[in-house]
Scaffold this motif. Structure first.
Motif, PDB file in Angstrom:
ATOM      1  N   PRO A  88       0.807  -1.231   0.000  1.00 27.64           N
ATOM      2  CA  PRO A  88       0.000   0.000   0.000  1.00 27.64           C
ATOM      3  C   PRO A  88       0.844   1.286   0.000  1.00 27.64           C
ATOM      4  O   PRO A  88       0.466   2.274  -0.627  1.00 27.64           O
ATOM      5  CB  PRO A  88      -0.838  -0.103   1.276  1.00 27.64           C
ATOM      6  N   GLU A  89       1.983   1.256   0.678  1.00 25.20           N
ATOM      7  CA  GLU A  89       2.834   2.446   0.711  1.00 25.20           C
ATOM      8  C   GLU A  89       3.423   2.737  -0.679  1.00 25.20           C
ATOM      9  O   GLU A  89       3.439   3.886  -1.130  1.00 25.20           O
ATOM     10  CB  GLU A  89       3.957   2.271   1.739  1.00 25.20           C
ATOM     11  N   THR A  90       3.862   1.671  -1.360  1.00 16.53           N
ATOM     12  CA  THR A  90       4.383   1.838  -2.717  1.00 16.53           C
ATOM     13  C   THR A  90       3.277   2.333  -3.647  1.00 16.53           C
ATOM     14  O   THR A  90       3.501   3.241  -4.458  1.00 16.53           O
ATOM     15  CB  THR A  90       4.977   0.520  -3.241  1.00 16.53           C
ATOM     16  N   GLU A  91       2.080   1.759  -3.520  1.00 16.83           N
ATOM     17  CA  GLU A  91       0.981   2.202  -4.376  1.00 16.83           C
ATOM     18  C   GLU A  91       0.670   3.674  -4.145  1.00 16.83           C
ATOM     19  O   GLU A  91       0.449   4.436  -5.100  1.00 16.83           O
ATOM     20  CB  GLU A  91      -0.276   1.365  -4.155  1.00 16.83           C
ATOM     21  N   LYS A  92       0.688   4.094  -2.898  1.00 11.61           N
ATOM     22  CA  LYS A  92       0.419   5.496  -2.576  1.00 11.61           C
ATOM     23  C   LYS A  92       1.472   6.409  -3.220  1.00 11.61           C
ATOM     24  O   LYS A  92       1.132   7.433  -3.812  1.00 11.61           O
ATOM     25  CB  LYS A  92       0.413   5.676  -1.054  1.00 11.61           C
ATOM     26  N   VAL A  93       2.745   6.030  -3.132  1.00 12.19           N
ATOM     27  CA  VAL A  93       3.821   6.841  -3.701  1.00 12.19           C
ATOM     28  C   VAL A  93       3.730   6.871  -5.229  1.00 12.19           C
ATOM     29  O   VAL A  93       3.831   7.930  -5.846  1.00 12.19           O
ATOM     30  CB  VAL A  93       5.202   6.329  -3.231  1.00 12.19           C
ATOM     31  N   VAL A  94       3.536   5.712  -5.843  1.00 13.64           N
ATOM     32  CA  VAL A  94       3.465   5.631  -7.309  1.00 13.64           C
ATOM     33  C   VAL A  94       2.274   6.425  -7.823  1.00 13.64           C
ATOM     34  O   VAL A  94       2.388   7.187  -8.799  1.00 13.64           O
ATOM     35  CB  VAL A  94       3.408   4.160  -7.788  1.00 13.64           C
ATOM     36  N   ARG A  95       1.146   6.275  -7.175  1.00 10.35           N
ATOM     37  CA  ARG A  95      -0.053   7.003  -7.601  1.00 10.35           C
ATOM     38  C   ARG A  95       0.158   8.518  -7.470  1.00 10.35           C
ATOM     39  O   ARG A  95      -0.165   9.284  -8.375  1.00 10.35           O
ATOM     40  CB  ARG A  95      -1.261   6.554  -6.783  1.00 10.35           C
ATOM     41  N   ALA A  96       0.725   8.941  -6.337  1.00 13.91           N
ATOM     42  CA  ALA A  96       0.978  10.378  -6.141  1.00 13.91           C
ATOM     43  C   ALA A  96       1.981  10.893  -7.171  1.00 13.91           C
ATOM     44  O   ALA A  96       1.798  11.980  -7.737  1.00 13.91           O
ATOM     45  CB  ALA A  96       1.493  10.625  -4.722  1.00 13.91           C
ATOM     46  N   TYR A  97       3.036  10.130  -7.410  1.00 12.03           N
ATOM     47  CA  TYR A  97       4.067  10.520  -8.375  1.00 12.03           C
ATOM     48  C   TYR A  97       3.459  10.668  -9.771  1.00 12.03           C
ATOM     49  O   TYR A  97       3.636  11.691 -10.444  1.00 12.03           O
ATOM     50  CB  TYR A  97       5.162   9.455  -8.386  1.00 12.03           C
ATOM     51  N   LEU A  98       2.711   9.661 -10.195  1.00 10.79           N
ATOM     52  CA  LEU A  98       2.099   9.706 -11.524  1.00 10.79           C
ATOM     53  C   LEU A  98       1.075  10.838 -11.635  1.00 10.79           C
ATOM     54  O   LEU A  98       0.993  11.503 -12.675  1.00 10.79           O
ATOM     55  CB  LEU A  98       1.465   8.360 -11.873  1.00 10.79           C
ATOM     56  N   ASN A  99       0.318  11.079 -10.582  1.00  8.76           N
ATOM     57  CA  ASN A  99      -0.658  12.172 -10.615  1.00  8.76           C
ATOM     58  C   ASN A  99       0.038  13.531 -10.718  1.00  8.76           C
ATOM     59  O   ASN A  99      -0.417  14.410 -11.454  1.00  8.76           O
ATOM     60  CB  ASN A  99      -1.581  12.120  -9.404  1.00  8.76           C
ATOM     61  N   ASP A 100       1.139  13.703  -9.978  1.00  7.44           N
ATOM     62  CA  ASP A 100       1.897  14.955 -10.077  1.00  7.44           C
ATOM     63  C   ASP A 100       2.482  15.125 -11.479  1.00  7.44           C
ATOM     64  O   ASP A 100       2.428  16.219 -12.055  1.00  7.44           O
ATOM     65  CB  ASP A 100       3.027  14.994  -9.041  1.00  7.44           C
ATOM     66  N   LEU A 101       3.028  14.048 -12.025  1.00  3.18           N
ATOM     67  CA  LEU A 101       3.569  14.124 -13.385  1.00  3.18           C
ATOM     68  C   LEU A 101       2.467  14.418 -14.400  1.00  3.18           C
ATOM     69  O   LEU A 101       2.666  15.198 -15.341  1.00  3.18           O
ATOM     70  CB  LEU A 101       4.297  12.828 -13.751  1.00  3.18           C
ATOM     71  N   GLU A 102       1.306  13.810 -14.220  1.00  2.79           N
ATOM     72  CA  GLU A 102       0.182  14.052 -15.140  1.00  2.79           C
ATOM     73  C   GLU A 102      -0.248  15.519 -15.086  1.00  2.79           C
ATOM     74  O   GLU A 102      -0.530  16.132 -16.122  1.00  2.79           O
ATOM     75  CB  GLU A 102      -0.996  13.135 -14.786  1.00  2.79           C
ATOM     76  N   PHE A 103      -0.254  16.086 -13.903  1.00  2.00           N
ATOM     77  CA  PHE A 103      -0.610  17.500 -13.743  1.00  2.00           C
ATOM     78  C   PHE A 103       0.375  18.387 -14.499  1.00  2.00           C
ATOM     79  O   PHE A 103      -0.021  19.276 -15.264  1.00  2.00           O
ATOM     80  CB  PHE A 103      -0.626  17.862 -12.252  1.00  2.00           C
ATOM     81  N   ILE A 104       1.663  18.149 -14.321  1.00  2.00           N
ATOM     82  CA  ILE A 104       2.689  18.931 -15.001  1.00  2.00           C
ATOM     83  C   ILE A 104       2.607  18.714 -16.513  1.00  2.00           C
ATOM     84  O   ILE A 104       2.716  19.662 -17.295  1.00  2.00           O
ATOM     85  CB  ILE A 104       4.090  18.569 -14.462  1.00  2.00           C
ATOM     86  N   CYS A 105       2.412  17.476 -16.916  1.00  2.00           N
ATOM     87  CA  CYS A 105       2.338  17.160 -18.350  1.00  2.00           C
ATOM     88  C   CYS A 105       1.135  17.824 -19.010  1.00  2.00           C
ATOM     89  O   CYS A 105       1.201  18.198 -20.182  1.00  2.00           O
ATOM     90  CB  CYS A 105       2.315  15.649 -18.564  1.00  2.00           C
ATOM     91  N   THR A 106       0.059  17.996 -18.270  1.00  2.00           N
ATOM     92  CA  THR A 106      -1.086  18.732 -18.798  1.00  2.00           C
ATOM     93  C   THR A 106      -0.669  20.161 -19.123  1.00  2.00           C
ATOM     94  O   THR A 106      -0.985  20.684 -20.196  1.00  2.00           O
ATOM     95  CB  THR A 106      -2.257  18.716 -17.798  1.00  2.00           C
ATOM     96  N   GLY A 107       0.078  20.777 -18.223  1.00  2.00           N
ATOM     97  CA  GLY A 107       0.595  22.128 -18.462  1.00  2.00           C
ATOM     98  C   GLY A 107       1.538  22.184 -19.652  1.00  2.00           C
ATOM     99  O   GLY A 107       1.517  23.139 -20.438  1.00  2.00           O
ATOM    100  N   ILE A 108       2.356  21.154 -19.814  1.00  2.00           N
ATOM    101  CA  ILE A 108       3.272  21.091 -20.961  1.00  2.00           C
ATOM    102  C   ILE A 108       2.470  21.008 -22.254  1.00  2.00           C
ATOM    103  O   ILE A 108       2.720  21.746 -23.210  1.00  2.00           O
ATOM    104  CB  ILE A 108       4.229  19.890 -20.834  1.00  2.00           C
ATOM    105  N   ASN A 109       1.502  20.108 -22.290  1.00  2.00           N
ATOM    106  CA  ASN A 109       0.713  19.901 -23.508  1.00  2.00           C
ATOM    107  C   ASN A 109      -0.177  21.096 -23.843  1.00  2.00           C
ATOM    108  O   ASN A 109      -0.553  21.279 -25.004  1.00  2.00           O
ATOM    109  CB  ASN A 109      -0.118  18.627 -23.392  1.00  2.00           C
TER     110      ASN A 109
END
Length: 185
Positions: A88-109
């Motif tokens: 669960p801790e890894t899932e929480k980190v991976v999900r948060a990491y991917l969500n942060d990257l998705e947010f930034i990538c939205t700004g890039i696109n």
């Protein structure tokens, strides 16, 4: 009433000078417009790069913590979807990491952030993390596919990854081209 010939000639010269000054004014105005347009575009590009740097400064601590956690457990190896779910801790980190990257990538696109600046600051890490989490991303897409909207899962990140790979390939080609001998003997 007839004007004297000298006066007519003077009026003709004044008319020609007026027309020349009008043309010169139009040329100066066009040059000024192009200069202002170029300056505005340069300022926009500069601000976009600055915004990108500020964004990554804002996320730097979190990304460092995410990377430290993930590297500590998995190094640079790909992580299976099941392994992420089992911890669960890894899932929480991976999900948060991917969500942060998705947010930034939205700004890039959207053109808010500059992809070339992202590539220089964090491009290799984004590519490596996408590769490392690819199984998780694909499984999440498959889960969403069952309800008909798989294309929305990390679509912004996928687009940026494609562009980063293209930029990296272009940069590698430029480096290789510069490394070639310039003279044929």
């Amino acid at each position: 009433m007839m004007l004297p010939e000298n006066l007519t000639m003077i009026l003709s010269v004044i008319s020609v000078i007026t027309n020349l000054l009008t043309c010169l004014s139009v040329i100066i105005a066009a040059y000024n417009y192009l200069f202002v347009k170029k300056s505005t575009l340069a300022e926009y590009e500069r601000n976009k790069k600055l915004s990108t740097i500020e964004c990554f400064k804002e996320y730097e601590k979190e990304f460092h913590e995410y990377n430290h956690f993930i590297y500590g457990k998995y190094e640079y190896n790909k992580i299976k979807y099941k392994d992420i779910l089992d911890d669960p801790e890894t899932e929480k980190v991976v999900r948060a990491y991917l969500n942060d990257l998705e947010f930034i990538c939205t700004g890039i696109n959207m053109g808010i952030y500059d992809i070339d600046t992202v590539e220089r600051l964090f491009g290799d890490v984004i590519l490596r993390k996408y590769d490392q989490f690819e199984d998780y991303i694909e499984e999440r897409r498959n889960q969403r596919r069952s309800v008909g909207d798989s294309e929305i899962v990390f679509v912004e990140l996928r687009t940026v990854v494609k562009n980063l790979k293209r930029i990296k390939l272009e940069n590698d080609e430029k480096i290789n081209e510069k490394a070639n001998l310039k003279y044929n003997l």
